[in-house]
Design a protein around this motif. Structure first.
Motif, PDB file in Angstrom:
ATOM      1  N   ALA A   1       0.840  -1.202   0.000  1.00 29.98           N
ATOM      2  CA  ALA A   1       0.000   0.000   0.000  1.00 29.98           C
ATOM      3  C   ALA A   1       0.875   1.252   0.000  1.00 29.98           C
ATOM      4  CB  ALA A   1      -0.928  -0.018   1.211  1.00 29.98           C
ATOM      5  N   GLY A   2       2.006   1.191   0.720  1.00 33.09           N
ATOM      6  CA  GLY A   2       2.933   2.315   0.727  1.00 33.09           C
ATOM      7  C   GLY A   2       3.578   2.530  -0.641  1.00 33.09           C
ATOM      8  N   LEU A   3       3.993   1.425  -1.244  1.00 37.09           N
ATOM      9  CA  LEU A   3       4.634   1.510  -2.571  1.00 37.09           C
ATOM     10  C   LEU A   3       3.709   2.135  -3.602  1.00 37.09           C
ATOM     11  CD1 LEU A   3       6.310  -1.994  -2.910  1.00 37.09           C
ATOM     12  CD2 LEU A   3       7.440   0.158  -3.474  1.00 37.09           C
ATOM     13  N   TRP A   4       2.452   1.760  -3.534  1.00 41.15           N
ATOM     14  CA  TRP A   4       1.483   2.191  -4.550  1.00 41.15           C
ATOM     15  C   TRP A   4       0.693   3.432  -4.108  1.00 41.15           C
ATOM     16  CZ3 TRP A   4      -0.486  -3.534  -4.999  1.00 41.15           C
ATOM     17  CH2 TRP A   4       0.474  -4.290  -5.695  1.00 41.15           C
ATOM     18  N   ASN A   5       0.953   3.849  -2.847  1.00 40.12           N
ATOM     19  CA  ASN A   5       0.242   4.993  -2.277  1.00 40.12           C
ATOM     20  C   ASN A   5      -1.284   4.828  -2.365  1.00 40.12           C
ATOM     21  OD1 ASN A   5      -0.050   7.415  -0.959  1.00 40.12           O
ATOM     22  ND2 ASN A   5       0.126   8.652  -2.827  1.00 40.12           N
ATOM     23  N   VAL A   6      -1.729   3.674  -1.866  1.00 34.35           N
ATOM     24  CA  VAL A   6      -3.175   3.419  -1.786  1.00 34.35           C
ATOM     25  C   VAL A   6      -3.507   2.993  -0.354  1.00 34.35           C
ATOM     26  CG1 VAL A   6      -3.412   2.703  -4.194  1.00 34.35           C
ATOM     27  CG2 VAL A   6      -2.920   0.979  -2.446  1.00 34.35           C
ATOM     28  N   ASN A   7      -4.786   3.063  -0.022  1.00 34.57           N
ATOM     29  CA  ASN A   7      -5.241   2.548   1.256  1.00 34.57           C
ATOM     30  C   ASN A   7      -5.067   1.021   1.262  1.00 34.57           C
ATOM     31  OD1 ASN A   7      -7.061   1.594   3.381  1.00 34.57           O
ATOM     32  ND2 ASN A   7      -7.734   3.729   3.427  1.00 34.57           N
ATOM     33  N   PRO A   8      -4.581   0.428   2.383  1.00 37.64           N
ATOM     34  CA  PRO A   8      -4.410  -1.036   2.399  1.00 37.64           C
ATOM     35  C   PRO A   8      -5.681  -1.798   2.018  1.00 37.64           C
ATOM     36  CG  PRO A   8      -3.391  -0.066   4.344  1.00 37.64           C
ATOM     37  CD  PRO A   8      -4.090   1.057   3.628  1.00 37.64           C
ATOM     38  N   THR A   9      -6.844  -1.222   2.302  1.00 38.46           N
ATOM     39  CA  THR A   9      -8.082  -1.936   1.961  1.00 38.46           C
ATOM     40  C   THR A   9      -8.316  -1.993   0.455  1.00 38.46           C
ATOM     41  OG1 THR A   9      -9.379   0.083   2.137  1.00 38.46           O
ATOM     42  CG2 THR A   9      -9.211  -1.266   4.118  1.00 38.46           C
ATOM     43  N   THR A  10      -7.560  -1.179  -0.307  1.00 35.99           N
ATOM     44  CA  THR A  10      -7.673  -1.248  -1.770  1.00 35.99           C
ATOM     45  C   THR A  10      -7.147  -2.587  -2.293  1.00 35.99           C
ATOM     46  OG1 THR A  10      -7.258   1.128  -1.813  1.00 35.99           O
ATOM     47  CG2 THR A  10      -7.055  -0.039  -3.915  1.00 35.99           C
ATOM     48  N   ILE A  11      -6.224  -3.173  -1.540  1.00 38.96           N
ATOM     49  CA  ILE A  11      -5.581  -4.410  -1.993  1.00 38.96           C
ATOM     50  C   ILE A  11      -6.369  -5.607  -1.469  1.00 38.96           C
ATOM     51  CG2 ILE A  11      -3.457  -5.766  -1.888  1.00 38.96           C
ATOM     52  CD1 ILE A  11      -2.003  -3.064  -1.294  1.00 38.96           C
ATOM     53  N   PRO A  12      -6.968  -6.407  -2.357  1.00 37.95           N
ATOM     54  CA  PRO A  12      -7.765  -7.541  -1.877  1.00 37.95           C
ATOM     55  C   PRO A  12      -6.859  -8.549  -1.158  1.00 37.95           C
ATOM     56  CG  PRO A  12      -8.082  -7.170  -4.232  1.00 37.95           C
ATOM     57  CD  PRO A  12      -6.904  -6.361  -3.813  1.00 37.95           C
ATOM     58  N   HIS A  13      -7.046  -8.711   0.136  1.00 36.79           N
ATOM     59  CA  HIS A  13      -6.181  -9.634   0.870  1.00 36.79           C
ATOM     60  C   HIS A  13      -6.952 -10.334   1.984  1.00 36.79           C
ATOM     61  CE1 HIS A  13      -6.080  -5.930   3.273  1.00 36.79           C
ATOM     62  NE2 HIS A  13      -5.789  -6.696   4.296  1.00 36.79           N
ATOM     63  N   TRP A  14      -8.300 -10.256   1.929  1.00 37.08           N
ATOM     64  CA  TRP A  14      -9.099 -10.827   3.012  1.00 37.08           C
ATOM     65  C   TRP A  14      -9.375 -12.311   2.795  1.00 37.08           C
ATOM     66  CZ3 TRP A  14     -10.158  -6.222   0.524  1.00 37.08           C
ATOM     67  CH2 TRP A  14     -10.842  -6.337  -0.686  1.00 37.08           C
ATOM     68  N   ALA A  15      -9.030 -12.816   1.653  1.00 37.46           N
ATOM     69  CA  ALA A  15      -9.233 -14.234   1.365  1.00 37.46           C
ATOM     70  C   ALA A  15      -8.117 -14.657   0.419  1.00 37.46           C
ATOM     71  CB  ALA A  15     -10.601 -14.458   0.711  1.00 37.46           C
ATOM     72  N   PRO A  16      -7.876 -15.965   0.298  1.00 37.07           N
ATOM     73  CA  PRO A  16      -6.824 -16.387  -0.633  1.00 37.07           C
ATOM     74  C   PRO A  16      -7.166 -15.955  -2.057  1.00 37.07           C
ATOM     75  CG  PRO A  16      -8.048 -18.289   0.214  1.00 37.07           C
ATOM     76  CD  PRO A  16      -8.516 -17.094   0.966  1.00 37.07           C
ATOM     77  N   PRO A  17      -6.160 -15.798  -2.902  1.00 35.18           N
ATOM     78  CA  PRO A  17      -6.417 -15.408  -4.290  1.00 35.18           C
ATOM     79  C   PRO A  17      -7.406 -16.378  -4.937  1.00 35.18           C
ATOM     80  CG  PRO A  17      -4.049 -15.550  -3.864  1.00 35.18           C
ATOM     81  CD  PRO A  17      -4.744 -16.077  -2.648  1.00 35.18           C
ATOM     82  N   THR A  18      -8.287 -15.854  -5.767  1.00 42.88           N
ATOM     83  CA  THR A  18      -9.277 -16.702  -6.441  1.00 42.88           C
ATOM     84  C   THR A  18      -8.614 -17.374  -7.636  1.00 42.88           C
ATOM     85  OG1 THR A  18     -10.982 -15.185  -5.730  1.00 42.88           O
ATOM     86  CG2 THR A  18     -11.563 -16.712  -7.482  1.00 42.88           C
TER      87      THR A  18
END
Lengths: 650, 151
Positions: A236-253
């Motif tokens: 999130a820091g690298l991309w300057n986005v909110n961590p919730t922008t990155i889907p990480h609540w479940a394993p990759p589909t």
């Protein structure tokens, strides 16, 4: 998002993560030059990695040749070259390697110091494999006990062992578990991190490694752990986005689940770039039905009108590798720069340009309102990737386009401290299993259940590798009265993937122009089939036709190459039962519980003779067009690219 | 001694869980991983029930006269699509929890009566039950975002 890597090398990634903490190939291809034994586990190297195979053959024909072990149900060129060839019953790989491990324990062929200092789980492993005696393995795998004992001795007594593992393990029963048992062989023998000692969890395609490290296989970039909040915060820091922008609540589909969601209607848009699921996924009738579903909008980005592109709502013409710039990373972590040789034809554009254009039109923004995507060409994207990889096992920060242009390939990690790159990982036997570093908190290799961070920390791995113990269990589909044989699918050296490119190169296509059905002498005799007969192969999913080839494949096993589809036979699907020829008409939707790699190599079938020859069996189908159905977007310019490719092939 | 009673409850719970895993496998034939895992895990519960049998005999058959609390109230209602899968797995989780807790309590009693054989059985089975629960939790976590938000 998922990659074709799911069908090809997902198990390599899963097994490396499970044993060593993160993905990343421990060894180097130079180990071929130093080893005194090579074991190929389900790896028909001669037809999948011809250059690597030449390197092995160079050693075999030179002084002090290495011993060679091949595990394959077919009599492949690798099997014929091998000193010992084991052709186990399909789906029994875990039993086979458990048996090898048991021999290592039984004869004391163990590096006790290495195991004691650098691994976890040796007692559980020894207890688990104890029942895999020579007799038990001979019984379960149906291999001669003497051959098996000789194979175990070869692996157990050599001084510098390299192993390569591929689809015979990855696309079969208990894939991740079986691949991990090969890692166990190397851990028990201390065969890692020094010249001539290494394990290669191979990729089906030489370049599939970069998909894994950049996260195009559904994982997060830089081997980051989706379940570790610190890793998400870094991204999130690298991309300057909110961590919730990155889907990480479940394993990759994974790919098979993506298609299931599309089937159910909860995915309404599929963007398929540079792959051909209408030929490469299992149970093709179902895949075609999903792709043609009215509620699903399909975008296909490819070089040619593939079977999948023919089912698309929108086709975006893409540039081929020789028409664009970018880096490739191969299975031993070597990064190469591939330059543009010719301009793309017509409206075709590099995939990167298409995605950047999409991001611009969508007006994606970072947290500060500036454009999210801060790179605009291959080199600036590479610089961004270097920042993303910094501090991770696959650290590219010391690599530049200029260095790649000036010299040879560079093996990651390549940093300011290691400007020349890194030939071998784990030379100090410290693995990436620290909870802060690891890419996964691990899985139950039998069920696929995920462990939590707390459970992982409780194991106190501290840089030690995991020895996973798994019992053999039979595959989900077994032969029965109606389908008495087992199908395994695979490749020929002349064709690549679904023939999108190789099928248009007359010399290559002419060498392997059509599907064939390989069966054993005893099965052929029992079925009244002789070489060249037209046969039908039928499973619970579908049926295909092809010419019989009677070979020394294991009894009860039928092999069909998976390359052949329909783009040069009139469309995206067979036009009649007689023209069906894609091996994946037959295969079942089933996948490994950990890697989610589909099981293309265990499928119950029957074979029946239908005609004296394949052409009669295909009565009604027109003659095959050797060069191909469906012209490229710009015939003239593409011909230039093809000529270039032919030059390389010669 | 009420241990016999609890062994009966546990036996019922494992037998019921095995049947429920098979029921879910049959209901979701288009989800190959669910079918495969549910069949596998049903086999584990079968084994637990079989291995429990000698102890049920050792401590005397005691018919469970408690009204069935769980199964009659779960797997009910009309369930469709992704929602049905999530709810069915959720119900399996409740049933597996019943097994897990019963193993823990039987293990306590086995320790108190110094029955090392029963203690060893508990030791080997309650780990399996935890693995059943972990698989269910993993699969539900995977399914929930899609099932609850976009289905």
């Amino acid at each position: 998002m998922d990659g074709n890597t799911r069908l090809c090398t997902a198990t390599a990634a899963a097994a490396l993560k499970a044993s060593f903490g993160t993905d990343g190939q421990p060894g180097s291809y130079t180990d071929v030059d130093h080893c005194d034994a090579i074991a190929l586990w389900g790896h028909n190297c001669a037809e999948t990695q011809a250059v690597l195979w030449m390197r092995m053959l160079d050693r075999r024909r030179g002084p002090n040749p290495p011993a060679l072990l091949a595990v394959d149900p077919r009599s492949t060129p690798v099997a014929r070259e091998a000193d010992i060839h084991l052709a186990p019953r399909i789906g029994t790989n875990v039993a086979l390697v458990n048996g090898v491990l048991r021999e290592l324990f039984y004869h004391g062929w163990i590096d006790e110091t290495f195991v004691g200092a650098h691994t976890i789980g040796v007692d559980e492993l020894e207890a688990m494999v104890d029942r895999y005696t020579l007799e038990h393995v001979a019984d379960v795998c149906d291999v001669p006990a003497n051959d098996f004992a000789a194979a175990a001795e070869l692996v157990g007594t050599c001084d510098r062992l390299i192993s390569t593992v591929l689809q015979g393990f990855y696309q079969s029963n208990q894939a991740t578990a079986a691949a991990c048992q090969v890692n166990n062989v190397h851990l028990l023998r201390g065969m890692l991190g020094r010249p001539g000692a290494g394990v290669f969890q191979m990729n089906g395609q030489p370049t599939a490694q970069n998909a894994r490290e950049t996260g195009a296989d559904g994982d997060l970039p830089g081997f980051r752990n989706w379940d570790n909040p610190a890793h998400i915060a870094e991204l999130a820091g690298l991309w300057n986005v909110n961590p919730t922008t990155i889907p990480h609540w479940a394993p990759p589909t994974h790919a098979m689940q993506i298609f299931r969601y599309a089937e159910q209607g909860s995915i309404k848009l599929l963007w398929i770039s540079a792959t051909n699921p209408a030929v490469s996924l299992p149970d093709l009738a179902r895949v075609r039905r999903i792709l043609a579903q009215p509620g699903l909008f399909v975008v296909v980005q490819d070089l040619f009108l593939t079977e999948t592109a023919l089912l698309a709502d929108v086709v975006l013409p893409a540039a081929a590798w020789g028409e664009k710039v970018g880096t490739f990373t191969n299975a031993d972590r070597t990064i190469h720069l591939s330059e543009r040789a010719v301009d793309p034809p017509g409206q075709a554009r590099p995939d990167l340009d298409i995605f950047l254009d999409y991001a611009r039109r969508m007006d994606f923004r970072a947290r500060d309102g500036a454009p999210l995507i801060t790179w605009d060409d291959p080199e600036s994207a590479f610089e961004a990737w270097k920042r993303c990889s910094r501090g991770r096992p696959c650290d590219y920060s010391g690599v530049t386009y200029q260095r790649l242009r000036d010299g040879d390939g560079i093996q990651w990690p390549c940093t300011a401290d290691r400007p020349g790159g890194t030939e071998r990982l784990y030379v100090d036997a410290v693995f990436n299993t620290q909870p802060e570093m690891c890419e996964t908190y691990g899985h139950d290799l039998v069920t696929g259940a995920a462990f939590t961070a707390e459970e992982y920390r409780a194991k106190q791995p501290g840089g030690r590798a995991f020895l996973h113990a798994v019992d053999y269990q039979p595959p989900p589909e077994l032969p029965d009265a109606e389908h008495p044989l087992l199908l395994t699918t695979g490749r020929t050296v002349y064709q690549f993937h679904t023939r999108t490119k190789t099928g248009r190169i007359p010399q290559l296509d002419g060498a392997a122009p059509d599907v064939w059905v390989e069966l054993s002498r005893s099965d052929a005799e029992a079925l009244g089939i002789v070489d060249g007969d037209g046969v039908e192969v039928r499973s619970a999913r579908g049926a295909i036709r092809g010419a019989a080839r009677v070979t020394s494949v294991r009894r009860g096993v039928v092999f069909v190459p998976f390359h052949y589809g329909y783009w040069d036979r009139g469309g995206s699907a067979p036009t009649s039962p007689e023209t069906a020829r894609a091996a994946n008409e037959l295969t079942l939707s089933s996948w490994d519980p950990v890697s989610k790699q589909p099981m293309f190599k265990v499928c119950a079938i029957r074979v029946d003779r239908v005609a004296d020859d394949a052409a009669t069996a295909r009565a009604g189908s027109g003659p095959a067009d050797a060069v191909g159905f469906g012209p490229p977007y710009d015939g003239d310019a593409r011909t230039v690219a093809m000529s270039f490719l032919e030059g390389v092939e010669r | 001694m009420n241990l016999a009673h609890y062994l009966g409850l546990l036996d019922d719970a494992e037998t019921g869980l095995a049947a429920a895993f098979r029921h879910v496998a049959d209901r979701h034939r288009v989800e190959p991983d669910v079918v495969q895992e549910c069949r596998l895990l049903a086999g584990w519960s079968d084994r637990h029930a079989a291995e429990l049998a000698p102890f049920v005999r050792r401590y005397g058959e005691q018919v469970d006269d408690e009204p069935e609390r769980l199964r009659s109230t779960i797997f009910g209602g009309s369930r469709q699509g992704a929602w049905a899968l999530l709810r069915d797995l959720h119900d399996l989780y409740l049933m597996a929890t019943e097994c897990e807790l019963s193993w823990v309590l039987v293990g306590q009693a086995a320790a108190a009566v110094r029955d090392t054989e029963l203690g060893a059985l508990v030791g080997s089975c309650d780990g399996d039950t935890s693995r059943q629960l972990k698989w269910l939790r993993t699969r539900m976590k995977q399914a929930a975002p899609q099932a609850l938000v976009v289905s």
